[in-house]
Design a protein around this motif. Structure first.
Motif, short mmCIF file in Angstrom:
data_model
loop_
_atom_site.label_atom_id
_atom_site.label_comp_id
_atom_site.label_asym_id
_atom_site.label_seq_id
_atom_site.Cartn_x
_atom_site.Cartn_y
_atom_site.Cartn_z
N ASP A 1 41.15 35.16 31.67
CA ASP A 1 40.22 35.29 32.79
C ASP A 1 40.60 36.41 33.75
O ASP A 1 40.14 36.43 34.89
CB ASP A 1 40.12 33.96 33.55
CG ASP A 1 41.44 33.53 34.14
OD1 ASP A 1 42.49 34.09 33.75
OD2 ASP A 1 41.44 32.62 34.99
N LYS A 2 41.44 37.34 33.30
CA LYS A 2 41.87 38.43 34.18
C LYS A 2 41.60 39.82 33.62
O LYS A 2 41.53 40.78 34.38
CB LYS A 2 43.37 38.29 34.48
CG LYS A 2 43.73 36.98 35.17
CD LYS A 2 45.22 36.83 35.34
CE LYS A 2 45.58 35.50 35.99
NZ LYS A 2 45.19 34.35 35.15
N TYR A 3 41.47 39.92 32.29
CA TYR A 3 41.34 41.27 31.73
C TYR A 3 40.04 41.94 32.15
O TYR A 3 39.96 43.16 32.26
CB TYR A 3 41.46 41.22 30.20
CG TYR A 3 40.19 40.86 29.49
CD1 TYR A 3 39.38 41.84 28.93
CD2 TYR A 3 39.77 39.53 29.38
CE1 TYR A 3 38.20 41.52 28.27
CE2 TYR A 3 38.61 39.21 28.74
CZ TYR A 3 37.82 40.20 28.18
OH TYR A 3 36.66 39.87 27.54
N ALA A 4 38.98 41.15 32.41
CA ALA A 4 37.70 41.75 32.81
C ALA A 4 37.83 42.46 34.16
O ALA A 4 37.19 43.50 34.38
CB ALA A 4 36.62 40.68 32.88
N GLN A 5 38.67 41.93 35.05
CA GLN A 5 38.87 42.59 36.34
C GLN A 5 39.65 43.89 36.18
O GLN A 5 39.50 44.81 36.98
CB GLN A 5 39.61 41.66 37.31
CG GLN A 5 38.76 40.53 37.87
CD GLN A 5 38.54 39.41 36.89
OE1 GLN A 5 39.25 39.32 35.89
NE2 GLN A 5 37.57 38.56 37.14
N VAL A 6 40.50 43.94 35.16
CA VAL A 6 41.30 45.15 34.94
C VAL A 6 40.49 46.21 34.20
O VAL A 6 40.54 47.40 34.53
CB VAL A 6 42.58 44.80 34.15
CG1 VAL A 6 43.38 46.05 33.82
CG2 VAL A 6 43.43 43.81 34.93
N TYR B 1 48.68 35.45 26.57
CA TYR B 1 47.25 35.74 26.40
C TYR B 1 46.37 34.66 27.02
O TYR B 1 45.21 34.94 27.39
CB TYR B 1 46.93 35.92 24.93
CG TYR B 1 47.35 37.27 24.40
CD1 TYR B 1 46.77 38.43 24.90
CD2 TYR B 1 48.34 37.40 23.44
CE1 TYR B 1 47.15 39.68 24.45
CE2 TYR B 1 48.73 38.65 22.98
CZ TYR B 1 48.14 39.78 23.48
OH TYR B 1 48.53 41.02 23.03
N ALA B 2 46.88 33.44 27.16
CA ALA B 2 46.12 32.43 27.90
C ALA B 2 45.93 32.85 29.35
O ALA B 2 44.86 32.62 29.95
CB ALA B 2 46.83 31.08 27.81
N GLY B 3 46.94 33.47 29.92
CA GLY B 3 46.81 33.95 31.29
C GLY B 3 45.89 35.15 31.42
O GLY B 3 45.23 35.34 32.45
N TRP B 4 45.82 35.98 30.38
CA TRP B 4 44.97 37.17 30.41
C TRP B 4 43.49 36.84 30.22
O TRP B 4 42.62 37.67 30.51
CB TRP B 4 45.39 38.16 29.34
CG TRP B 4 46.38 39.19 29.80
CD1 TRP B 4 47.70 39.26 29.49
CD2 TRP B 4 46.11 40.31 30.64
NE1 TRP B 4 48.28 40.35 30.09
CE2 TRP B 4 47.32 41.02 30.81
CE3 TRP B 4 44.96 40.79 31.28
CZ2 TRP B 4 47.42 42.17 31.58
CZ3 TRP B 4 45.06 41.94 32.05
CH2 TRP B 4 46.27 42.62 32.19
#
Length: 365
Positions: A201-206, A196-199
């Motif tokens: 700053d990425k979930y908004a793009q998905v 979840y640390a990796g997600w």
């Protein structure tokens, strides 16, 4: 016969046929090189003096310095001072509210026992007042936490995973059961934090999108955090299940109030100690221990709570608390009895407690 030379002086001339004397050079025999002197003159003199003194004297006849008394180590001295039977300091597991570890305002505790029924520890039993304090702390921390960049939130979550890894043995002890299974559960919990640390700053793009519209406009949709979320931790997986429901809530910018499993609360309180030393601002996560039947209804009906995760509730409790949550339009995640926390978590764990903001912007301006 003499004959003047070119310089005007006269010198005898050798007779014809006579050998002219030559100058003979005699090489002097080089003296033997002196041995190289090490150090200064005083040092060399001292060495010669020492040789003279010790020459011809038996080693047994030389004076020796008296033996130093044996040194007693610190551990030996402490062992001599300590009583024969030392009483260990037993830990009382407290609440975690606003970055602090208070006892319950009611002063109540309840005992936790292991699988064999043996006493393990006393745990604070939270009250309705503790629920209100935790919600106030979470609401106060929400603005600052949501305003942080997703990248920064991901860094803090990764720091939590680092600190959790450092307490691997302690968590394994508190989980109990077979040692190999407990260590595997801790490792899975650490990996879930990293996931979840990796997600962050990425979930908004998905999840976000650029929407096609019929008109000279640019239409953008992006997720935003909901606010304060109440989380009921699952009793089946005291650590891995707890991490699986808390990490996605705060990764997306929400703050939360967690009601730990009443049967297995030790890992939740120790996780709070990890959070307190992991750069996570106080109030982002608040941990309560106690009875879900007593506290769940207050969380479901609280006006400042914007969402509730009922993963740790049974079917009867979930139906009751969902009805209370509907009174002020909370977002609700229902429990799934078939959910496997060892499997890869679904994307819905990240999107349940987010709201979509849509922006219209004229093209060309």
């Amino acid at each position: 016969m003499t004959q003047p030379n070119n310089d005007g002086d006269a010198r005898p001339q050798a007779k014809s046929g006579a050998a002219r004397p030559t100058k003979r050079t005699t090489a002097r025999k080089a003296a033997p090189a002196a041995p190289a002197r090490r150090g200064g003159g005083r040092q060399a003199s001292a060495s010669r003096t020492e040789t003279v003194v010790t020459k011809g004297v038996s080693a047994d006849a030389l004076p020796t310095s008296p033996a130093a008394p044996p040194r007693v180590g610190m551990a030996s001295r402490l062992a001599a001072l300590a009583p024969s039977a030392r009483l260990s300091v037993r830990k009382t597991y407290k609440l975690y509210i606003g970055g602090a570890f208070p006892r319950s305002e009611s002063g109540r505790t309840y005992p936790v026992v292991d699988a064999e029924g043996a006493f393990v520890a006393n745990v604070a039993r939270a009250s309705r007042k503790d629920v209100r304090d935790a919600v106030v702390a979470a609401a106060k921390a929400f603005g600052g936490w949501a305003a942080r960049t997703p990248y920064n939130r991901g860094q803090i979550l990764y720091r939590v995973a680092e600190m959790l890894e450092g307490r691997r043995a302690q968590f394994a002890d508190e989980l109990g059961g077979p040692r190999a299974d407990a260590e595997a559960a801790v490792d899975a919990a650490v990996d879930r934090w990293v996931f979840y640390a990796g997600w962050a700053d990425k979930y908004a793009q998905v999840v976000g999108a650029t929407n096609p519209v019929a008109g000279p406009y640019l239409n953008l949709s992006t997720p935003e955090p909901t606010g304060v979320v109440a989380v009921l931790a699952p009793p089946a997986a005291p650590l891995l299940g707890l991490v699986s429901v808390v990490a996605p809530v705060i990764a997306t910018g929400n703050t939360c109030v967690v009601l730990a499993s009443s049967e297995h609360p030790l890992a939740a309180v120790t996780l709070a100690e990890v959070l307190a030393t992991s750069d996570l601002p106080g109030g982002v996560v608040n941990v309560l221990t106690g009875q879900a039947a007593e506290l769940g209804s207050w969380l479901a009906s609280h006006e400042e709570v914007r969402g509730i995760d009922l993963t740790g509730a049974d079917a009867e409790q979930a139906a009751e608390w969902e009805a209370l949550a509907a009174a002020n339009l909370k977002r609700v995640r229902r429990p799934d009895p078939a959910e496997d926390f060892t499997a890869d978590p679904p994307l819905s764990r990240l999107t349940t407690f987010t709201e979509t903001k849509t922006v219209w912007h004229p093209v060309g301006i």
